[in-house]
Write a protein that holds these residues in place. Sequence first.
Motif, PDB file in Angstrom:
ATOM      1  N   ILE A 150     -29.280  13.375 -49.070  1.00  0.00           N
ATOM      2  CA  ILE A 150     -30.164  13.825 -49.818  1.00  0.00           C
ATOM      3  C   ILE A 150     -31.389  13.480 -49.581  1.00  0.00           C
ATOM      4  CG2 ILE A 150     -28.074  14.160 -51.608  1.00  0.00           C
ATOM      5  CD1 ILE A 150     -29.719  12.021 -53.143  1.00  0.00           C
ATOM      6  N   PRO A 151     -32.399  14.273 -49.932  1.00  0.00           N
ATOM      7  CA  PRO A 151     -33.712  13.972 -49.645  1.00  0.00           C
ATOM      8  C   PRO A 151     -34.132  12.451 -49.992  1.00  0.00           C
ATOM      9  CG  PRO A 151     -33.843  16.034 -50.415  1.00  0.00           C
ATOM     10  CD  PRO A 151     -32.131  15.475 -50.574  1.00  0.00           C
ATOM     11  N   LYS A 152     -34.749  11.579 -49.295  1.00  0.00           N
ATOM     12  CA  LYS A 152     -35.450  10.258 -49.696  1.00  0.00           C
ATOM     13  C   LYS A 152     -35.910  10.401 -51.044  1.00  0.00           C
ATOM     14  CE  LYS A 152     -35.566   8.410 -45.170  1.00  0.00           C
ATOM     15  NZ  LYS A 152     -34.861   9.233 -44.352  1.00  0.00           N
ATOM     16  N   THR A 153     -36.748  11.363 -51.543  1.00  0.00           N
ATOM     17  CA  THR A 153     -37.387  11.350 -52.607  1.00  0.00           C
ATOM     18  C   THR A 153     -36.583  11.434 -53.806  1.00  0.00           C
ATOM     19  OG1 THR A 153     -39.448  12.513 -51.769  1.00  0.00           O
ATOM     20  CG2 THR A 153     -38.830  13.034 -54.206  1.00  0.00           C
ATOM     21  N   TRP A 154     -35.118  12.033 -53.517  1.00  0.00           N
ATOM     22  CA  TRP A 154     -34.298  12.109 -54.529  1.00  0.00           C
ATOM     23  C   TRP A 154     -33.541  10.585 -54.692  1.00  0.00           C
ATOM     24  CZ3 TRP A 154     -31.769  17.534 -53.679  1.00  0.00           C
ATOM     25  CH2 TRP A 154     -32.664  18.688 -53.937  1.00  0.00           C
ATOM     26  N   GLN A 155     -33.582  10.054 -53.526  1.00  0.00           N
ATOM     27  CA  GLN A 155     -32.864   8.930 -53.809  1.00  0.00           C
ATOM     28  C   GLN A 155     -33.377   7.639 -54.418  1.00  0.00           C
ATOM     29  OE1 GLN A 155     -31.499   7.630 -49.696  1.00  0.00           O
ATOM     30  NE2 GLN A 155     -31.223   9.298 -48.991  1.00  0.00           N
ATOM     31  N   LYS A 156     -34.900   7.850 -54.480  1.00  0.00           N
ATOM     32  CA  LYS A 156     -35.725   7.201 -55.377  1.00  0.00           C
ATOM     33  C   LYS A 156     -35.479   7.250 -57.046  1.00  0.00           C
ATOM     34  CE  LYS A 156     -39.385   7.133 -51.965  1.00  0.00           C
ATOM     35  NZ  LYS A 156     -39.433   5.845 -51.626  1.00  0.00           N
ATOM     36  N   PHE A 157     -34.967   8.249 -57.484  1.00  0.00           N
ATOM     37  CA  PHE A 157     -34.679   8.697 -58.922  1.00  0.00           C
ATOM     38  C   PHE A 157     -33.858   7.497 -59.369  1.00  0.00           C
ATOM     39  CE2 PHE A 157     -35.168  13.544 -58.295  1.00  0.00           C
ATOM     40  CZ  PHE A 157     -36.493  13.547 -57.908  1.00  0.00           C
ATOM     41  N   HIS A 158     -34.445   7.213 -60.848  1.00  0.00           N
ATOM     42  CA  HIS A 158     -33.564   6.290 -61.485  1.00  0.00           C
ATOM     43  C   HIS A 158     -33.519   5.053 -60.689  1.00  0.00           C
ATOM     44  CE1 HIS A 158     -30.822  10.121 -63.068  1.00  0.00           C
ATOM     45  NE2 HIS A 158     -32.046  10.000 -63.253  1.00  0.00           N
ATOM     46  N   THR A 159     -34.471   4.484 -59.965  1.00  0.00           N
ATOM     47  CA  THR A 159     -34.705   3.279 -59.372  1.00  0.00           C
ATOM     48  C   THR A 159     -36.128   2.430 -59.691  1.00  0.00           C
ATOM     49  OG1 THR A 159     -35.427   3.957 -57.374  1.00  0.00           O
ATOM     50  CG2 THR A 159     -33.002   4.043 -57.569  1.00  0.00           C
ATOM     51  N   GLN A 160     -36.267   1.396 -59.385  1.00  0.00           N
ATOM     52  CA  GLN A 160     -37.538   1.066 -59.314  1.00  0.00           C
ATOM     53  C   GLN A 160     -38.596   1.588 -58.254  1.00  0.00           C
ATOM     54  OE1 GLN A 160     -39.353  -1.246 -61.206  1.00  0.00           O
ATOM     55  NE2 GLN A 160     -37.606  -1.140 -62.528  1.00  0.00           N
ATOM     56  N   HIS A 161     -38.120   2.309 -57.337  1.00  0.00           N
ATOM     57  CA  HIS A 161     -38.734   3.104 -56.262  1.00  0.00           C
ATOM     58  C   HIS A 161     -39.363   4.212 -56.867  1.00  0.00           C
ATOM     59  CE1 HIS A 161     -37.234   0.068 -53.344  1.00  0.00           C
ATOM     60  NE2 HIS A 161     -35.986   0.437 -53.782  1.00  0.00           N
ATOM     61  N   ASP A 162     -38.963   4.637 -57.759  1.00  0.00           N
ATOM     62  CA  ASP A 162     -39.836   6.059 -58.200  1.00  0.00           C
ATOM     63  C   ASP A 162     -41.006   5.346 -59.102  1.00  0.00           C
ATOM     64  OD1 ASP A 162     -40.545   8.321 -59.457  1.00  0.00           O
ATOM     65  OD2 ASP A 162     -38.820   8.635 -60.811  1.00  0.00           O
ATOM     66  N   ASN A 163     -41.922   4.947 -58.284  1.00  0.00           N
ATOM     67  CA  ASN A 163     -43.019   4.304 -58.637  1.00  0.00           C
ATOM     68  C   ASN A 163     -44.397   4.882 -58.533  1.00  0.00           C
ATOM     69  OD1 ASN A 163     -43.508   3.537 -56.024  1.00  0.00           O
ATOM     70  ND2 ASN A 163     -42.411   1.561 -56.456  1.00  0.00           N
ATOM     71  N   PHE A 164     -45.392   4.464 -58.904  1.00  0.00           N
ATOM     72  CA  PHE A 164     -46.657   5.156 -58.835  1.00  0.00           C
ATOM     73  C   PHE A 164     -46.971   5.169 -57.470  1.00  0.00           C
ATOM     74  CE2 PHE A 164     -51.310   4.801 -58.314  1.00  0.00           C
ATOM     75  CZ  PHE A 164     -51.847   5.595 -59.391  1.00  0.00           C
ATOM     76  N   GLU A 165     -46.847   4.110 -56.524  1.00  0.00           N
ATOM     77  CA  GLU A 165     -47.239   3.947 -54.923  1.00  0.00           C
ATOM     78  C   GLU A 165     -46.439   5.278 -54.367  1.00  0.00           C
ATOM     79  OE1 GLU A 165     -48.678   0.973 -57.070  1.00  0.00           O
ATOM     80  OE2 GLU A 165     -46.439   1.467 -56.894  1.00  0.00           O
ATOM     81  N   SER A 166     -45.516   5.710 -54.960  1.00  0.00           N
ATOM     82  CA  SER A 166     -44.432   6.732 -54.058  1.00  0.00           C
ATOM     83  C   SER A 166     -44.968   8.309 -54.203  1.00  0.00           C
ATOM     84  CB  SER A 166     -43.202   6.715 -54.704  1.00  0.00           C
ATOM     85  OG  SER A 166     -42.983   7.398 -55.886  1.00  0.00           O
ATOM     86  N   LEU A 167     -46.300   8.428 -55.127  1.00  0.00           N
ATOM     87  CA  LEU A 167     -46.640   9.804 -55.331  1.00  0.00           C
ATOM     88  C   LEU A 167     -47.575  10.125 -54.446  1.00  0.00           C
ATOM     89  CD1 LEU A 167     -47.274   9.153 -59.252  1.00  0.00           C
ATOM     90  CD2 LEU A 167     -45.400  10.473 -58.055  1.00  0.00           C
TER      91      LEU A 167
END
Length: 306
Positions: free
Chosen positions: A267-284
């Motif tokens: 699945i897309p790496k963006t979706w892999q970040k969901f529900h984790t600490q990686h879904d952070n401000f720096e990822s936007l």
Amino acid sequence: MYLGEDYRKFLEPQTNRRDFILNWLSARGVRTAVMPIDGHEHIYVVFPKESYSPLFKIKTVIAHYDIFPGSPGANDNTSSVFSLMNWAVRLFKRGIQHNIRLIFTDGEEIASGKQDFSASQVQPQSASVSAQGAFGLANVFKRLNIVDDDVYVFDCVGRGTVPVLSKSFIPKNAGQKFKENFFSLESRISQILRSSCSGKFVSLPVPYSDNAGFLAHGIAAVAITMLPVDETNEYMFNLVRFPYLEEFILNHKVPSATEKSFLEKMIPKTWQKFHTQHDNFESLTEESFLLMEKILENLALLKIPY
């Protein structure tokens, strides 16, 4: 413009997200009301009556403001909420007739149930979907006979420049009126996305969001998300290589237990970040919000005759 100090404050763990939205909008002259339904607190934006014309359909626009516990939720779903908050301010200032019904929903992340809705039937297949806030909200819509208006759900629009329209499946036993409403809605949002990004949008299997609750009640709803170009291309390639990936995305079903970890990497790496600490401000990515501004502008200008 969007990715400033207010956005960071919204993401702080101690922030009461409901109160932040209410106070932020109030400070900018936007009226709101809290809608308590089934233990969830949705936020309704109260536009002036002059914003509506009885000659055209109401366009319901939704984004869930709750986040998964322990995750910053920068993309899922602060990105959509912050885009819609700014949009609400612009609409108030312009004073145009837009026929927008704007609601920030609560309870989408309950039981992490995005992928538990079965596309084979109109009814939800797990308790997680019926527990989500949008399910109760859609039930209110149905009781009030608000079943023919368009419902647009925005979820995770903070990364990339490719708008992704959720690929939904209409059951064979669905009523003709529902089918007509859904395909008309799908056509309208496709035109909006196409005109907003020079035709560069795709329709792909996307985990169900608040659209699941509305679909479960026979109300036409679409979900829109965003992905980077490279992730979009890779995801499309993986869908061709692994036909069962689509079933995993939509219904969380796998051919065998050993396939689960393999499919999660597809699945897309963006979706892999969901529900984790990686879904952070720096990822936007700032360009995502600029594109969302165009999409929302075109949606506000859309007039759908009854």
